[in-house]
Write an enzyme that holds these catalytic residues in place. Structure first.
Site, short mmCIF file in Angstrom:
data_model
loop_
_atom_site.label_atom_id
_atom_site.label_comp_id
_atom_site.label_asym_id
_atom_site.label_seq_id
_atom_site.Cartn_x
_atom_site.Cartn_y
_atom_site.Cartn_z
N ASP A 1 0.84 -1.17 0.32
CA ASP A 1 0.18 -0.05 -0.28
C ASP A 1 0.56 1.07 0.19
OD1 ASP A 1 -3.03 -0.67 1.30
OD2 ASP A 1 -1.27 -1.74 1.75
N GLU B 1 -4.97 7.44 0.18
CA GLU B 1 -5.32 6.98 1.43
C GLU B 1 -4.38 7.57 2.41
OE1 GLU B 1 -6.73 2.83 1.40
OE2 GLU B 1 -6.95 2.83 3.91
N ASP C 1 -5.98 5.35 -4.65
CA ASP C 1 -6.77 4.24 -3.85
C ASP C 1 -5.42 3.21 -4.22
OD1 ASP C 1 -6.82 2.75 -1.99
OD2 ASP C 1 -8.92 2.44 -1.57
N ILE D 1 -3.87 0.41 -2.55
CA ILE D 1 -4.46 -0.58 -3.11
C ILE D 1 -5.93 -0.86 -2.37
CG2 ILE D 1 -4.44 -2.84 -1.70
CD1 ILE D 1 -0.96 -3.63 -2.50
N ASP D 2 -6.71 -0.75 -2.87
CA ASP D 2 -8.28 -1.23 -3.03
C ASP D 2 -8.62 -2.77 -2.25
OD1 ASP D 2 -10.49 0.08 -2.39
OD2 ASP D 2 -11.06 -0.31 -4.15
N THR E 1 -7.50 -3.75 0.61
CA THR E 1 -5.85 -4.25 1.12
C THR E 1 -6.67 -5.84 1.70
OG1 THR E 1 -5.11 -2.32 2.12
CG2 THR E 1 -4.63 -3.99 2.35
N ASP F 1 -12.00 5.12 -2.77
CA ASP F 1 -12.65 3.98 -3.37
C ASP F 1 -14.31 3.96 -4.23
OD1 ASP F 1 -11.58 1.82 -0.84
OD2 ASP F 1 -12.73 3.45 0.83
N1 LIG Z 1 -16.95 -0.56 7.79
C1 LIG Z 1 -16.90 -0.52 6.27
N2 LIG Z 1 -18.02 -0.36 5.71
C2 LIG Z 1 -17.65 0.17 4.01
N3 LIG Z 1 -16.81 -0.19 3.78
C3 LIG Z 1 -15.03 0.29 4.61
C4 LIG Z 1 -15.12 -0.24 6.18
N4 LIG Z 1 -14.39 -0.34 6.13
C5 LIG Z 1 -13.67 -0.21 5.28
N5 LIG Z 1 -14.11 0.09 3.93
C6 LIG Z 1 -13.52 0.27 2.78
O1 LIG Z 1 -14.12 -0.25 2.28
C7 LIG Z 1 -13.14 -0.41 1.02
C8 LIG Z 1 -12.84 -2.55 0.14
O2 LIG Z 1 -14.16 -2.34 -0.62
P1 LIG Z 1 -15.10 -2.96 -0.75
O3 LIG Z 1 -15.93 -2.81 0.35
O4 LIG Z 1 -15.54 -2.96 -1.62
O5 LIG Z 1 -13.92 -4.81 0.07
S1 LIG Z 1 -13.93 -6.18 0.51
O6 LIG Z 1 -15.37 -6.49 1.08
O7 LIG Z 1 -13.30 -5.34 1.48
O8 LIG Z 1 -13.68 -7.13 0.33
C9 LIG Z 1 -11.85 -0.37 1.37
O9 LIG Z 1 -10.29 -0.42 0.96
P2 LIG Z 1 -9.09 -0.35 1.33
O10 LIG Z 1 -8.58 0.22 3.14
O11 LIG Z 1 -8.68 0.65 0.23
O12 LIG Z 1 -8.77 -1.94 1.02
C10 LIG Z 1 -11.56 0.48 3.25
O13 LIG Z 1 -12.02 1.83 2.40
MG LIG Z 2 -9.99 1.82 -0.87
MG LIG Z 3 -7.30 1.04 0.15
MG LIG Z 4 -7.39 0.98 3.51
#
Ligand SMILES: Nc1ncnc2c1ncn2[C@@H]1O[C@H](COP(=O)(O)OS(=O)(=O)O)[C@@H](OP(=O)(O)O)[C@H]1O
Ligand SMILES: [Mg+2]
Ligand SMILES: [Mg+2]
Ligand SMILES: [Mg+2]
Length: 350
Positions: free
Chosen positions: A48, A72, A134, A136-137, A139, A286
């Site tokens: 990341d 991020e 982002d 790494i979206d 993670t 995101d």
């Molecule tokens: N509690 C909660 N509710 C909703 N979303 C959240 C939550 N916590 C985190 N995130 C964000 O979700 C990003 C990951 O995307 P997804 O939800 O589509 O994928 S996954 O279900 O996590 O696999 C993830 O992105 P990354 O941090 O870049 O991985 C977060 O920004």
């Molecule tokens: Mg993300």
């Molecule tokens: Mg990310």
């Molecule tokens: Mg993250």
């Protein structure tokens, strides 16, 4: 056209970042995964940070002097006691990626890396241009060995004008239920979109380019839908109620990250439902790249009240209840099902 130089730079930056991410995912050690301080203890890895440093560095080289990035990650945890070793690893990874590309002829110091990461501290907004990253979206998906994306977009006066979504583990061919995952499927797709010019997909090596379109399905019984892999990120029970009201027959496709937007933009499924639990505030990184990839492929992205997403308010999206994505034909039916399901859920249970 208006953003050609920006689009070329964004594709270059995201492609370089995915090389770094792939290398780390292959050799992922548990020690590479840290918990971010505070909120939710979400995971963050050397990849990341490395991806953010690389994209930030490349964009600054390409656009010196006119640079704003909303991203991020930040270096706060890395600058704490004990962070030195991990910063060294990130520095090595970034320098290896830059050397393999050969464009810039530099070697960055650990301090350069920390500064590049912290260039992502812009607040965005409705004035001027801002890159949105982002690194790494997904993670959690990355750590599991599953789907993740490097997601980069450009805002111009509050509107998303281009987006690049690099998806290293997405098969080049459809993942819809008619064509289930096959171990022989070649993986690694990059989607890019520029406002008014459509959405295109390439293999990550850039060897070919195809224009993509969202699914033309009109009958919800034939539609399939995407939702978050993590149940904590979206209310699966609400999505299944909506799907049931629509008459969707197929089981949901659960996938991490904005890869869902990419897959939807080429018609692998027709609906994406995202209903975070109470109090979660969506961040622009995101959704910025994913939303333009879908809209330029002919799709529609709105909140649960049918309003377009507003990326001009800073780091957060201010929205009603959730995000719904589909094609133009299905959207009115989907919107009715969402409204009815939300009303049903909010009624006190007997
Ligand atoms: N509690 C909660 N509710 C909703 N979303 C959240 C939550 N916590 C985190 N995130 C964000 O979700 C990003 C990951 O995307 P997804 O939800 O589509 O994928 S996954 O279900 O996590 O696999 C993830 O992105 P990354 O941090 O870049 O991985 C977060 O920004
Ligand atoms: Mg993300
Ligand atoms: Mg990310
Ligand atoms: Mg993250």
């Amino acid at each position: 056209m208006a953003y050609d130089k920006e689009l070329a730079a964004a594709i270059k930056a995201a492609s370089l970042a995915t090389r770094l991410c792939r290398k780390v995912q292959k050799a992922l050690l548990q020690s590479d995964v840290r918990s971010k301080h505070g909120r939710n203890k979400s995971p963050v890895t050397v990849a990341d940070y490395g991806s953010q440093a690389l994209v930030s560095f490349v964009l600054q080289q390409e656009f010196p002097g006119e640079f704003s990035l909303v991203a991020e990650e930040d270096s706060n945890d890395l600058r704490k006691d004990g962070g030195g070793e991990i910063v060294e690893r990130i520095t090595k990874l970034v320098n290896e990626s830059l050397t393999s590309d050969g464009s810039y002829g530099v070697s960055l110091s650990s301090e350069d890396i920390l500064k590049a990461i912290d260039c992502g501290k812009s607040e965005g907004g409705s004035q001027g241009r801002h890159w949105v990253l982002d690194p790494i979206d997904g993670t959690k998906g990355f750590v599991r060995g599953d789907q993740y994306a490097v997601a980069l977009a450009l805002l111009d006066r509050g509107n998303v004008v281009l987006g690049v979504l690099a998806c290293p583990n997405l098969p080049l061919t459809s993942i819809s239920f008619a064509h289930p995952h096959s171990p022989n499927n070649e993986v690694g797709c990059l989607f890019f979109a520029e406002v008014g010019r459509g959405t295109y997909m390439q293999p990550l090596d850039g060897s070919s380019t195809v224009k993509v379109q969202v699914s033309a399905v009109e009958n919800p019984e034939e539609a399939s839908f995407f939702e978050s892999y993590e149940a904590a990120h979206s209310m699966h029970d609400l999505s299944s109620l909506i799907a049931q009201k629509l008459g969707v027959k197929a089981a949901p496709i659960r996938m991490d990250s904005q890869v869902k937007y990419g897959a939807l933009s080429r018609g692998d499924g027709a609906i994406y439902l995202r209903f975070p639990r109470n109090g979660y505030r969506e961040k622009i990184w995101d959704h910025a790249a994913g939303s333009i990839v879908v809209t330029e492929a002919g799709g529609v992205v709105t909140d649960a009240a049918g309003k377009q997403l507003d990326f001009s308010k800073g780091k957060y999206l201010d929205l009603d209840t959730g995000i719904i994505v589909s094609n133009q034909k299905l959207m009115p039916l989907l919107f009715d099902a969402v409204r009815a399901s939300l009303a049903q859920k909010s009624k006190p249970q007997p």
